[in-house]
Design an enzyme around this catalytic site. Sequence first.
Site, PDB file in Angstrom:
ATOM      1  N   LYS A  41       0.826  -1.213   0.000  1.00 18.37           N
ATOM      2  CA  LYS A  41       0.000   0.000   0.000  1.00 18.37           C
ATOM      3  C   LYS A  41       0.854   1.253   0.000  1.00 18.37           C
ATOM      4  O   LYS A  41       1.948   1.287   0.549  1.00 18.37           O
ATOM      5  CB  LYS A  41      -0.950  -0.025   1.196  1.00 18.37           C
ATOM      6  CG  LYS A  41      -2.120  -0.987   0.945  1.00 18.37           C
ATOM      7  CD  LYS A  41      -3.431  -0.507   1.535  1.00 18.37           C
ATOM      8  CE  LYS A  41      -4.564  -1.399   1.037  1.00 18.37           C
ATOM      9  NZ  LYS A  41      -5.789  -1.244   1.801  1.00 18.37           N
ATOM     10  N   ARG A  91     -18.542  -4.788   0.367  1.00 14.87           N
ATOM     11  CA  ARG A  91     -19.244  -3.608  -0.133  1.00 14.87           C
ATOM     12  C   ARG A  91     -19.729  -3.842  -1.552  1.00 14.87           C
ATOM     13  O   ARG A  91     -19.229  -4.724  -2.252  1.00 14.87           O
ATOM     14  CB  ARG A  91     -18.302  -2.393  -0.125  1.00 14.87           C
ATOM     15  CG  ARG A  91     -17.979  -1.893   1.246  1.00 14.87           C
ATOM     16  CD  ARG A  91     -16.816  -0.941   1.236  1.00 14.87           C
ATOM     17  NE  ARG A  91     -15.581  -1.648   0.914  1.00 14.87           N
ATOM     18  CZ  ARG A  91     -14.373  -1.121   1.012  1.00 14.87           C
ATOM     19  NH1 ARG A  91     -14.226   0.123   1.395  1.00 14.87           N
ATOM     20  NH2 ARG A  91     -13.309  -1.830   0.723  1.00 14.87           N
TER      21      ARG A  91
HETATM   22  P1  ADP Z   1      -9.987  -0.477   2.595  1.00 13.48           P
HETATM   23  O1  ADP Z   1     -10.475  -1.537   1.655  1.00 13.48           O
HETATM   24  O2  ADP Z   1     -10.928   0.666   2.799  1.00 13.48           O
HETATM   25  O3  ADP Z   1      -8.538  -0.088   2.480  1.00 13.48           O
HETATM   26  P2  ADP Z   1      -9.354  -2.273   4.649  1.00 13.48           P
HETATM   27  O4  ADP Z   1      -8.290  -2.964   3.895  1.00 13.48           O
HETATM   28  O5  ADP Z   1      -8.973  -1.700   5.957  1.00 13.48           O
HETATM   29  O6  ADP Z   1     -10.056  -1.093   3.954  1.00 13.48           O
HETATM   30  O7  ADP Z   1     -10.626  -3.191   4.756  1.00 13.48           O
HETATM   31  C1  ADP Z   1     -10.699  -4.281   5.600  1.00 13.48           C
HETATM   32  C2  ADP Z   1     -12.008  -4.972   5.413  1.00 13.48           C
HETATM   33  O8  ADP Z   1     -13.074  -4.091   5.744  1.00 13.48           O
HETATM   34  C3  ADP Z   1     -12.298  -5.424   3.981  1.00 13.48           C
HETATM   35  O9  ADP Z   1     -12.931  -6.682   4.040  1.00 13.48           O
HETATM   36  C4  ADP Z   1     -13.267  -4.438   3.457  1.00 13.48           C
HETATM   37  O10 ADP Z   1     -14.131  -4.986   2.512  1.00 13.48           O
HETATM   38  C5  ADP Z   1     -14.024  -4.099   4.719  1.00 13.48           C
HETATM   39  N1  ADP Z   1     -14.607  -2.787   4.636  1.00 13.48           N
HETATM   40  C6  ADP Z   1     -13.986  -1.634   4.377  1.00 13.48           C
HETATM   41  N2  ADP Z   1     -14.870  -0.619   4.359  1.00 13.48           N
HETATM   42  C7  ADP Z   1     -16.084  -1.154   4.602  1.00 13.48           C
HETATM   43  C8  ADP Z   1     -17.407  -0.633   4.679  1.00 13.48           C
HETATM   44  N3  ADP Z   1     -17.653   0.662   4.459  1.00 13.48           N
HETATM   45  N4  ADP Z   1     -18.421  -1.489   4.956  1.00 13.48           N
HETATM   46  C9  ADP Z   1     -18.162  -2.793   5.130  1.00 13.48           C
HETATM   47  N5  ADP Z   1     -16.952  -3.356   5.054  1.00 13.48           N
HETATM   48  C10 ADP Z   1     -15.922  -2.551   4.796  1.00 13.48           C
END
Ligand code: ADP
Length: 165
Positions: A41, A91
């Site tokens: 990232k 999502r």
């Molecule tokens: P991002 O994808 O925003 O960088 P992360 O890697 O921290 O976030 O995401 C970790 C988990 O949280 C993933 O499974 C992602 O699908 C889920 N996630 C992120 N944002 C949301 C949301 N708004 N609603 C539900 N799940 C979410």
Amino acid sequence: MSIAICPGSFDPMTLGHLNIVRRTSRIFERVVVLVMVNANKRSPMFTIDERVDMIKRIVSPFPNVSVETYDGLLAEYAKRYGEAVIVKGLRAGTDFENEFQMAQINKTINPGLETMFLTSSEKYTFLSSSVVRELAGYGADLSDFVPREIIDEVLAKAQGGKKNG
Ligand code: ADP
């Protein structure tokens, strides 16, 4: 004991993440929010320690939720818990393809490891950490997007980043 691992980068934790963690904590006896160190990232907004600290404050009302960090493969980490299940939010839009691929790969590395998905709450289905970072850069009201415990920190970091950059 049933254990769920909710992994992510949480840079920063949003209300969408928190919604998934809260719902998972009602289904499993114990939930580990796992802040993953993801070398691929872009340069993060918050350090791993800052993220762990913020999430600990956010989840403090939930007695069965703890926060940990790991610099390695999720499928390897999960082995320490034996029967742990990965729980992720799904999502609308692009999550499905990526998550399906990751779940398959994790199962190849650790065949006993299951991944379960909770569909994101309608309110948060287009919410991501990157949207929050962008809004924070404009000094926007973040109260609909991140837990109130961290609003000031996210805004301050975004504004500080601007000054330094
Ligand atoms: P991002 O994808 O925003 O960088 P992360 O890697 O921290 O976030 O995401 C970790 C988990 O949280 C993933 O499974 C992602 O699908 C889920 N996630 C992120 N944002 C949301 C949301 N708004 N609603 C539900 N799940 C979410």
